[in-house]
Design a protein around this motif. Structure first.
Motif, PDB file in Angstrom:
ATOM      1  N   ALA A 256      27.859  41.666  33.448  1.00  0.00           N
ATOM      2  CA  ALA A 256      29.136  42.150  32.933  1.00  0.00           C
ATOM      3  C   ALA A 256      30.211  41.073  33.070  1.00  0.00           C
ATOM      4  CB  ALA A 256      29.556  43.410  33.695  1.00  0.00           C
ATOM      5  N   ASP A 257      30.883  40.789  31.968  1.00  0.00           N
ATOM      6  CA  ASP A 257      32.026  39.879  31.983  1.00  0.00           C
ATOM      7  C   ASP A 257      33.275  40.739  32.158  1.00  0.00           C
ATOM      8  OD1 ASP A 257      33.971  37.986  31.635  1.00  0.00           O
ATOM      9  OD2 ASP A 257      33.621  37.709  29.481  1.00  0.00           O
ATOM     10  N   LEU A 258      33.708  40.872  33.404  1.00  0.00           N
ATOM     11  CA  LEU A 258      34.775  41.826  33.736  1.00  0.00           C
ATOM     12  C   LEU A 258      36.118  41.165  34.013  1.00  0.00           C
ATOM     13  CD1 LEU A 258      32.801  44.098  36.251  1.00  0.00           C
ATOM     14  CD2 LEU A 258      33.043  44.386  33.772  1.00  0.00           C
ATOM     15  N   GLY A 259      36.184  39.841  33.950  1.00  0.00           N
ATOM     16  CA  GLY A 259      37.381  39.173  34.446  1.00  0.00           C
ATOM     17  C   GLY A 259      37.524  39.486  35.921  1.00  0.00           C
ATOM     18  N   TRP A 260      36.405  39.312  36.642  1.00  0.00           N
ATOM     19  CA  TRP A 260      36.270  39.812  38.019  1.00  0.00           C
ATOM     20  C   TRP A 260      36.543  38.736  39.056  1.00  0.00           C
ATOM     21  CZ3 TRP A 260      32.915  38.118  41.841  1.00  0.00           C
ATOM     22  CH2 TRP A 260      32.753  38.945  42.966  1.00  0.00           C
ATOM     23  N   SER A 261      37.184  39.151  40.145  1.00  0.00           N
ATOM     24  CA  SER A 261      37.279  38.335  41.345  1.00  0.00           C
ATOM     25  C   SER A 261      37.418  39.280  42.525  1.00  0.00           C
ATOM     26  CB  SER A 261      38.496  37.409  41.292  1.00  0.00           C
ATOM     27  OG  SER A 261      38.682  36.778  42.558  1.00  0.00           O
ATOM     28  N   ASP A 262      36.817  38.900  43.650  1.00  0.00           N
ATOM     29  CA  ASP A 262      36.989  39.752  44.829  1.00  0.00           C
ATOM     30  C   ASP A 262      38.275  39.412  45.588  1.00  0.00           C
ATOM     31  OD1 ASP A 262      36.379  37.373  46.118  1.00  0.00           O
ATOM     32  OD2 ASP A 262      35.064  38.309  47.593  1.00  0.00           O
ATOM     33  N   LEU A 263      39.012  38.400  45.079  1.00  0.00           N
ATOM     34  CA  LEU A 263      40.252  37.962  45.740  1.00  0.00           C
ATOM     35  C   LEU A 263      40.022  37.833  47.240  1.00  0.00           C
ATOM     36  CD1 LEU A 263      43.134  39.846  43.885  1.00  0.00           C
ATOM     37  CD2 LEU A 263      42.277  37.533  43.521  1.00  0.00           C
ATOM     38  N   GLY A 264      38.856  37.319  47.587  1.00  0.00           N
ATOM     39  CA  GLY A 264      38.481  37.243  48.992  1.00  0.00           C
ATOM     40  C   GLY A 264      38.970  35.998  49.692  1.00  0.00           C
ATOM     41  N   THR A 265      39.391  35.011  48.912  1.00  0.00           N
ATOM     42  CA  THR A 265      39.870  33.764  49.501  1.00  0.00           C
ATOM     43  C   THR A 265      41.146  33.349  48.782  1.00  0.00           C
ATOM     44  OG1 THR A 265      38.650  32.375  47.945  1.00  0.00           O
ATOM     45  CG2 THR A 265      37.496  33.033  49.973  1.00  0.00           C
ATOM     46  N   TRP A 266      41.861  32.397  49.387  1.00  0.00           N
ATOM     47  CA  TRP A 266      43.065  31.889  48.738  1.00  0.00           C
ATOM     48  C   TRP A 266      42.720  31.114  47.467  1.00  0.00           C
ATOM     49  CZ3 TRP A 266      47.574  33.812  49.471  1.00  0.00           C
ATOM     50  CH2 TRP A 266      47.889  34.413  50.677  1.00  0.00           C
ATOM     51  N   THR A 267      41.515  30.526  47.412  1.00  0.00           N
ATOM     52  CA  THR A 267      41.094  29.846  46.186  1.00  0.00           C
ATOM     53  C   THR A 267      40.969  30.834  45.034  1.00  0.00           C
ATOM     54  OG1 THR A 267      39.968  28.035  47.297  1.00  0.00           O
ATOM     55  CG2 THR A 267      39.216  28.561  45.080  1.00  0.00           C
ATOM     56  N   SER A 268      40.401  32.012  45.304  1.00  0.00           N
ATOM     57  CA  SER A 268      40.263  33.019  44.242  1.00  0.00           C
ATOM     58  C   SER A 268      41.625  33.541  43.800  1.00  0.00           C
ATOM     59  CB  SER A 268      39.357  34.163  44.696  1.00  0.00           C
ATOM     60  OG  SER A 268      39.888  34.829  45.818  1.00  0.00           O
TER      61      SER A 268
END
Length: 360
Positions: free
Chosen positions: A265-277
């Protein structure tokens, strides 16, 4: 499958140590508005899934320390649907706990399990893929997950290798590896045969309970002693939790089960788990600096993420490239972006640093 058989569990118990110092044990990232949208991460997760699942079928599993905070941020869902774990036991225990609880309400239920702190920009595609997964899991003895094309060799994600079948929306998983070492993650990325596990799971309560019986029988036996949705539930959970194995659903079930399927799935996903994300998902200036600060001057600086808690502080940065700069009430963090995976180690070291105890 009728709408009433669809359930959701939002997992909201983590402390987000890789997102320190903004995310702390008292106020972790899922309860914060990280990108300045006006809604916190857990609220955005609720907003997304409530489009296809009624409020009474949406549950939150969190640490008991965050139950009140969860109620405050999600007043739309019934108070009894926010469940507090007595202690942190990773994701296997909370998944079995909630599967048992929902099965007691509806033995034919199919449930989607969502992390509370993920960013999904393409919500329409997410809902479309979720509906496919619900239909698949309700009709078959499948454990379904959503997969994302990896963009970097990140050691914080699970990696899925699947058997491709042309013209299909879903594929049988060949191997499932949770959080590999960096060298292995680099090999996975270079091979092109692996996708990230987004940590979004869909399964029928019968299927996941059977998987626990097969692969974590001791945990299954421990939870069998409790009567769910009864007055004795909380006291029983308090008794068994100290004895329950601390293991992830990935290691405990998904790496072992033979009936795991993935929906790319191409969801525009990120877990925002790090400052890089966060950097990758934040607007940048002409020098590729991601900043949240109104009063900021930069000189010879590029590729930085600058996050200052107060907007009334003047900040000047000169000569920094690809750095993380985070200033909160109690902590100032300055480190290279490439070291963002080490931030959780800083937290552990600071806890052991006696002079810093009063700041934690």
């Amino acid at each position: 499958m009728s709408k009433s058989d669809k359930y959701c569990v939002i997992m909201a118990g983590g402390i987000g140590s890789r997102f320190w110092p903004m995310s702390t044990q008292k106020f972790p990232k899922q309860f914060q508005d990280i990108l300045g949208t006006g809604r916190t991460m857990i609220q955005q997760t609720y907003d997304r899934i409530s489009k296809i699942i009624p409020n009474e079928n949406i549950f939150v599993i969190t640490n008991k320390e965050y139950v009140t905070l969860s109620h405050q941020q999600l007043p739309e869902i019934p108070e009894e649907n926010v469940v507090g774990e007595p202690m942190v036991k990773n994701t296997a225990a909370c998944n079995l706990y909630m599967a048992n609880k929902i099965a007691e309400i509806d033995p034919d239920a199919t449930m989607i399990v969502l992390p509370a702190d993920h960013l999904i920009l393409k919500e329409d595609i997410f809902l479309q893929k979720a509906e496919i997964a619900f239909d698949l899991a309700s009709k078959h003895d499948y454990l379904v997950t959503l997969g994302i094309t990896p963009t970097r060799p990140d050691t914080g994600y699970g990696y899925i290798q699947f058997v491709e079948k042309k013209g299909s929306d879903y594929f049988k998983v060949k191997t499932f590896t949770e959080k590999p070492i960096l060298e292995l993650a680099q090999n996975f990325l270079e091979s092109g045969d692996f996708i990230w596990n987004a940590g979004i799971f869909i399964w029928n309560v019968k299927s996941i309970k059977h998987a626990f019986e097969m692969h974590l029988p001791e945990m299954t036996q421990q939870f069998m002693s409790c009567e769910y949705n009864s007055e004795s539930e909380n006291s029983c959970i308090e008794i068994i939790y100290p004895k329950v194995q601390k293991i992830s659903i990935d290691n405990g079930i998904l790496e072992k089960a033979k009936n795991v399927y993935v929906i790319p799935a191409d969801l525009g996903w990120s877990d925002l788990g790090t400052w890089t994300s966060v950097y990758e998902n934040t607007e940048k200036d002409e020098n590729q600096n991601a900043i949240n600060q109104k009063y900021l001057l930069t000189y010879n600086s590029e590729g930085n993420i600058v996050h200052i808690k107060t907007n009334n502080k003047m900040v000047v940065i000169d000569g920094l490239k690809d750095y993380i700069v985070v200033d909160t009430d109690k902590v100032l963090l300055i480190c290279p972006r490439e070291h963002d995976q080490l931030i959780k180690d800083y937290v552990l070291d600071l806890k052991n640093f006696k002079k810093g105890e009063k700041f934690m």
